[in-house]
Design a protein around this motif. Sequence first.
Motif, short mmCIF file in Angstrom:
data_model
loop_
_atom_site.label_atom_id
_atom_site.label_comp_id
_atom_site.label_asym_id
_atom_site.label_seq_id
_atom_site.Cartn_x
_atom_site.Cartn_y
_atom_site.Cartn_z
N PHE A 65 0.83 -1.20 0.00
CA PHE A 65 0.00 0.00 0.00
C PHE A 65 0.86 1.25 0.00
O PHE A 65 2.05 1.21 0.31
CB PHE A 65 -0.95 0.01 1.22
CG PHE A 65 -0.26 0.11 2.56
CD1 PHE A 65 0.05 1.34 3.11
CD2 PHE A 65 0.09 -1.04 3.27
CE1 PHE A 65 0.68 1.43 4.34
CE2 PHE A 65 0.72 -0.96 4.50
CZ PHE A 65 1.02 0.29 5.04
N GLY A 66 0.26 2.36 -0.38
CA GLY A 66 0.97 3.63 -0.41
C GLY A 66 0.34 4.55 -1.43
O GLY A 66 -0.58 4.16 -2.17
N GLU B 69 -3.23 0.63 -5.22
CA GLU B 69 -4.65 0.35 -5.44
C GLU B 69 -5.30 -0.44 -4.32
O GLU B 69 -6.52 -0.69 -4.36
CB GLU B 69 -4.83 -0.41 -6.75
CG GLU B 69 -4.15 -1.77 -6.77
CD GLU B 69 -4.27 -2.47 -8.13
OE1 GLU B 69 -4.63 -1.79 -9.12
OE2 GLU B 69 -4.01 -3.68 -8.17
N PHE B 70 -4.55 -0.82 -3.29
CA PHE B 70 -5.12 -1.68 -2.26
C PHE B 70 -6.23 -0.97 -1.49
O PHE B 70 -7.28 -1.56 -1.20
CB PHE B 70 -4.04 -2.17 -1.30
CG PHE B 70 -4.56 -3.09 -0.22
CD1 PHE B 70 -5.17 -4.29 -0.55
CD2 PHE B 70 -4.44 -2.75 1.12
CE1 PHE B 70 -5.66 -5.14 0.43
CE2 PHE B 70 -4.93 -3.59 2.11
CZ PHE B 70 -5.54 -4.79 1.77
N VAL B 71 -6.02 0.30 -1.16
CA VAL B 71 -7.03 1.04 -0.40
C VAL B 71 -8.28 1.24 -1.25
O VAL B 71 -9.41 1.02 -0.78
CB VAL B 71 -6.48 2.39 0.09
CG1 VAL B 71 -7.59 3.25 0.70
CG2 VAL B 71 -5.38 2.17 1.13
N SER B 72 -8.10 1.63 -2.51
CA SER B 72 -9.26 1.85 -3.38
C SER B 72 -10.00 0.54 -3.65
O SER B 72 -11.23 0.51 -3.74
CB SER B 72 -8.84 2.52 -4.68
OG SER B 72 -7.89 1.73 -5.38
N PHE B 73 -9.25 -0.57 -3.77
CA PHE B 73 -9.87 -1.88 -3.96
C PHE B 73 -10.74 -2.23 -2.76
O PHE B 73 -11.87 -2.70 -2.92
CB PHE B 73 -8.80 -2.95 -4.16
CG PHE B 73 -9.31 -4.36 -4.00
CD1 PHE B 73 -10.01 -4.99 -5.02
CD2 PHE B 73 -9.10 -5.06 -2.81
CE1 PHE B 73 -10.48 -6.28 -4.87
CE2 PHE B 73 -9.57 -6.35 -2.65
CZ PHE B 73 -10.27 -6.97 -3.68
N ILE C 1 -9.85 1.71 7.07
CA ILE C 1 -9.88 2.62 5.93
C ILE C 1 -11.04 3.60 6.06
O ILE C 1 -10.88 4.82 5.88
CB ILE C 1 -9.96 1.83 4.61
CG1 ILE C 1 -8.63 1.12 4.36
CG2 ILE C 1 -10.33 2.73 3.44
CD1 ILE C 1 -8.64 0.16 3.19
N HIS C 2 -12.21 3.10 6.39
CA HIS C 2 -13.36 4.00 6.50
C HIS C 2 -13.25 4.91 7.73
O HIS C 2 -13.68 6.07 7.70
CB HIS C 2 -14.65 3.19 6.52
CG HIS C 2 -14.95 2.53 5.22
ND1 HIS C 2 -15.00 3.24 4.03
CD2 HIS C 2 -15.18 1.23 4.90
CE1 HIS C 2 -15.28 2.40 3.04
NE2 HIS C 2 -15.38 1.18 3.54
N SER C 3 -12.67 4.39 8.79
CA SER C 3 -12.47 5.22 9.99
C SER C 3 -11.56 6.40 9.69
O SER C 3 -11.77 7.52 10.18
CB SER C 3 -11.87 4.37 11.12
OG SER C 3 -11.58 5.16 12.25
N SER C 4 -10.54 6.19 8.87
CA SER C 4 -9.62 7.28 8.52
C SER C 4 -10.32 8.35 7.69
O SER C 4 -9.86 9.49 7.62
CB SER C 4 -8.41 6.75 7.75
OG SER C 4 -8.77 6.31 6.45
N ASP C 5 -11.43 8.00 7.05
CA ASP C 5 -12.25 8.96 6.30
C ASP C 5 -13.36 9.55 7.15
O ASP C 5 -14.22 10.28 6.63
CB ASP C 5 -12.87 8.28 5.07
CG ASP C 5 -11.84 7.97 3.99
OD1 ASP C 5 -10.79 8.63 3.97
OD2 ASP C 5 -12.10 7.06 3.17
#
Length: 308
Positions: free
Chosen positions: A151-152, A156-160, A223-227
């Motif tokens: 990731f970074g 694409e891992f986060v968007s996937f 991931i969603h928590s960071s948003d």
Amino acid sequence: MKVLIVGGSGFIGSTLCRELLDRDHEVTALSRSPSSDDLPKGVNKVMGNIRKYDTIKSAFEGKEAVYNLVALSPLFKPSGGDEMHDKVHRRGTENVVRAAEKHGVDRFVQMSALGADPDGSTAYIRAKGEAEEIVTDSVLDYTIFRPSVVFGDGGEFVSFTKLLAPPYISLLPGGGRTRFQPIWVGDLVPMLADAIESDDHVGEIYEIGGPDQLRLAEIARLIHSSDGRSTTVVPLPMALAKIGLSIGDVLPGFPMGKDQYRSLQFDNVTDDNDIEAFGIGTGELTTLDAYLNGRAGTGKSDTAAAAD
């Protein structure tokens, strides 16, 4: 050292270009459409397609080290069908190794994947395993890396994960129990660079992962928590997931298919994380949570930071 990075304008390749330049290597990036926007100043750019030997062979002349980073994503169904994994990973590696042998390249680094196996359960894993055999059967002084998901920025891992597990309600196959060991690109790339700078790494195959082994459900929540959002994971029976992704396999433009279903049936984690071969401890690696919350590159995992 004169270094050729095959796939040098990609997510990992462009980061590796910067690392090698910082170490005073002469770097050339080979890709199908290299762009100045993707690469740091000082990198030589060469156009070529690893599926077509004649387009790449001249780029190897005079090179002392070669990285083969070209890869199709296992996360999404490739355009052209699953047979593209064989065309790119196996046949492409044949061409890269052939050119490296012809030009007497001193060091060769192959990017593989955790679980690579010629008899594996997905087209991606099988092709990666067959590519490894091509490298190990060559006369090259090779090093093979098998990372978990990387990731970074630009990855694409986060968007996937956001696509597979949307916010608020995430319907995940098997409840998202599949485990991953995400590693930050900024932690992986220095190891790739080290591989050509020490003879200790010749002939080695390294399984590389990040500091945490996380279930897909946990990753989705992070991931969603960071948003600033939450998500509730609702288990989708694997039998229904198989039906849905089998249908998706034949739908033009649908991003996932049967291979992605099969990949969710086995964990993507190391048995023994080989980062210690590069003098690195787990506590020095960046966690996915730290990256998502803007703490990447601090040199400490969350566990180490909490101990201060």
